[in-house]
Scaffold this active site. Structure first.
Site, mmCIF file in Angstrom:
data_model
loop_
_atom_site.group_PDB
_atom_site.id
_atom_site.type_symbol
_atom_site.label_atom_id
_atom_site.label_comp_id
_atom_site.label_asym_id
_atom_site.label_seq_id
_atom_site.Cartn_x
_atom_site.Cartn_y
_atom_site.Cartn_z
ATOM 1 N N ASP A 122 0.827 -1.205 0.000
ATOM 2 C CA ASP A 122 0.000 0.000 0.000
ATOM 3 C C ASP A 122 0.863 1.259 0.000
ATOM 4 O O ASP A 122 1.969 1.260 0.551
ATOM 5 C CB ASP A 122 -0.908 -0.030 1.251
ATOM 6 C CG ASP A 122 -2.069 0.942 1.120
ATOM 7 O OD1 ASP A 122 -2.298 1.472 0.008
ATOM 8 O OD2 ASP A 122 -2.754 1.185 2.137
ATOM 9 N N ASN A 156 -10.761 -2.575 -6.395
ATOM 10 C CA ASN A 156 -9.922 -1.644 -7.146
ATOM 11 C C ASN A 156 -10.485 -1.259 -8.522
ATOM 12 O O ASN A 156 -10.044 -0.285 -9.127
ATOM 13 C CB ASN A 156 -8.499 -2.205 -7.326
ATOM 14 C CG ASN A 156 -7.672 -2.180 -6.054
ATOM 15 O OD1 ASN A 156 -6.794 -3.016 -5.841
ATOM 16 N ND2 ASN A 156 -7.946 -1.213 -5.170
HETATM 17 C C1 FPP Z 1 -1.704 0.086 -3.407
HETATM 18 O O1 FPP Z 1 -1.285 1.420 -3.425
HETATM 19 C C2 FPP Z 1 -1.198 -0.683 -4.537
HETATM 20 C C3 FPP Z 1 -1.973 -1.293 -5.484
HETATM 21 C C4 FPP Z 1 -3.441 -1.234 -5.491
HETATM 22 C C5 FPP Z 1 -1.354 -2.036 -6.603
HETATM 23 C C6 FPP Z 1 -0.063 -2.749 -6.345
HETATM 24 C C7 FPP Z 1 0.605 -3.023 -7.622
HETATM 25 C C8 FPP Z 1 1.948 -3.011 -7.845
HETATM 26 C C9 FPP Z 1 2.946 -2.807 -6.802
HETATM 27 C C10 FPP Z 1 2.471 -3.186 -9.219
HETATM 28 C C11 FPP Z 1 2.309 -4.500 -9.878
HETATM 29 C C12 FPP Z 1 2.529 -5.672 -9.046
HETATM 30 C C13 FPP Z 1 2.992 -6.886 -9.458
HETATM 31 C C14 FPP Z 1 2.908 -8.015 -8.521
HETATM 32 C C15 FPP Z 1 3.573 -7.131 -10.784
HETATM 33 P P1 FPP Z 1 -2.384 2.569 -3.550
HETATM 34 O O2 FPP Z 1 -2.515 2.900 -4.987
HETATM 35 O O3 FPP Z 1 -3.621 2.140 -2.869
HETATM 36 O O4 FPP Z 1 -1.690 3.742 -2.780
HETATM 37 P P2 FPP Z 1 -2.408 4.902 -1.942
HETATM 38 O O5 FPP Z 1 -3.075 4.238 -0.781
HETATM 39 O O6 FPP Z 1 -1.265 5.772 -1.536
HETATM 40 O O7 FPP Z 1 -3.364 5.588 -2.851
#
Ligand code: FPP
Length: 250
Positions: free
Chosen positions: A22, A70
């Site tokens: 996250d 998401n």
């Molecule tokens: C959460 O941060 C992250 C995600 C919803 C996506 C995670 C994906 C990756 C790290 C890239 C691809 C992964 C793989 C396994 C190839 P957020 O966007 O919710 O952050 P925020 O809470 O700061 O808005």
């Protein structure tokens, strides 16, 4: 950092570690960049943690890459994440094989865009014989979805007289979850200073140790992962028993 690594007891490693990655969006914002920039840099952390886990001898690593919730994000972000997944799986395939890592996925994979689904199935197929560590991507996953699916499958078996109502117990239920091939996680890590489980492995995390850190996912490195494991190793896992009972069991 070598100090941290040396402090880890190799005999007390969690067999399965689950991670909620996250903070990508917030990380990007601090740099004045679009959210997608955070996800792209999140891949660097994915690589670091996968490498660290395999080097240590962790057998299962599950990463929450995309939840069923998401989809409600802006289309531009969802599309970018789906493309990033395809690119990353394709790009990392050789490295996964070189390091003897098996790729698996949990979630409603049929609902993913065709390209993402196909790349994923190919990655799973091409790494299926690897046995050093299993890297599990939770994709279009949520625990409530998974539990409802398991309930439906079990109910159908009762209806069709394949099993009796009395056969339903914890083991049978676990055997109908998406994680049926994997042991329960012993350690769950969440980055970015949020203290929630967010519909992630709710059944499986019944006895998991929870570890929260303020570090945003794109900044998460081996050192942070080692700290989480050291914290895990400092805890007494009682599984409902008392400390005294545990002491006598040894
Ligand atoms: C959460 O941060 C992250 C995600 C919803 C996506 C995670 C994906 C990756 C790290 C890239 C691809 C992964 C793989 C396994 C190839 P957020 O966007 O919710 O952050 P925020 O809470 O700061 O808005």
């Amino acid at each position: 950092m070598p100090d941290l690594l040396q402090q880890i007891n190799p005999d007390k490693l969690p067999v399965h570690i689950a991670v909620i990655m996250d903070g990508n969006g917030r990380w990007a914002k601090t740099k004045g960049k679009p959210r997608v920039f955070g996800h792209r840099n999140g891949v660097i952390a994915v690589r670091e943690v996968t490498e660290a886990a395999a080097e240590l001898g962790v057998k299962y690593l599950t990463l929450y890459a995309f939840s069923t919730e998401n989809w409600s994000r802006p289309a531009i972000e969802v599309n970018a994440l789906m493309s990033l997944l395809v690119d990353t799986v394709k790009k990392e395939l050789a490295t996964l094989n070189k390091n003897n890592i098996r790729l698996r996925a949990i979630g409603d994979l049929q609902q993913l865009p065709d390209k993402t689904h196909k790349a994923l199935l190919e990655g799973i197929e091409q790494t299926k014989d690897n046995d050093r560590m299993t890297l599990i991507l939770a994709l279009n996953y949520s625990s409530r979805w998974e539990i409802v699916e398991a309930t439906r499958a079990i109910a159908a078996k009762v209806r069709d007289s394949q099993i009796a109502l009395e056969d339903i117990d914890v083991n049978l239920f676990s055997a109908h979850l998406a994680t049926r091939d994997f042991p329960d996680p012993e350690l769950m890590i969440r980055t970015s200073g949020e203290y929630r489980i967010s519909n992630y492995l709710l059944w499986q995390a019944a006895y998991a140790e929870l570890y929260f850190t303020d570090v945003l996912w794109p900044d998460f490195r081996k050192e942070h992962f080692y700290r989480a494991i050291l914290d895990f190793q400092s805890r007494e896992r009682r599984f409902g028993k008392t400390s005294e009972q545990l002491a006598h069991a040894i």
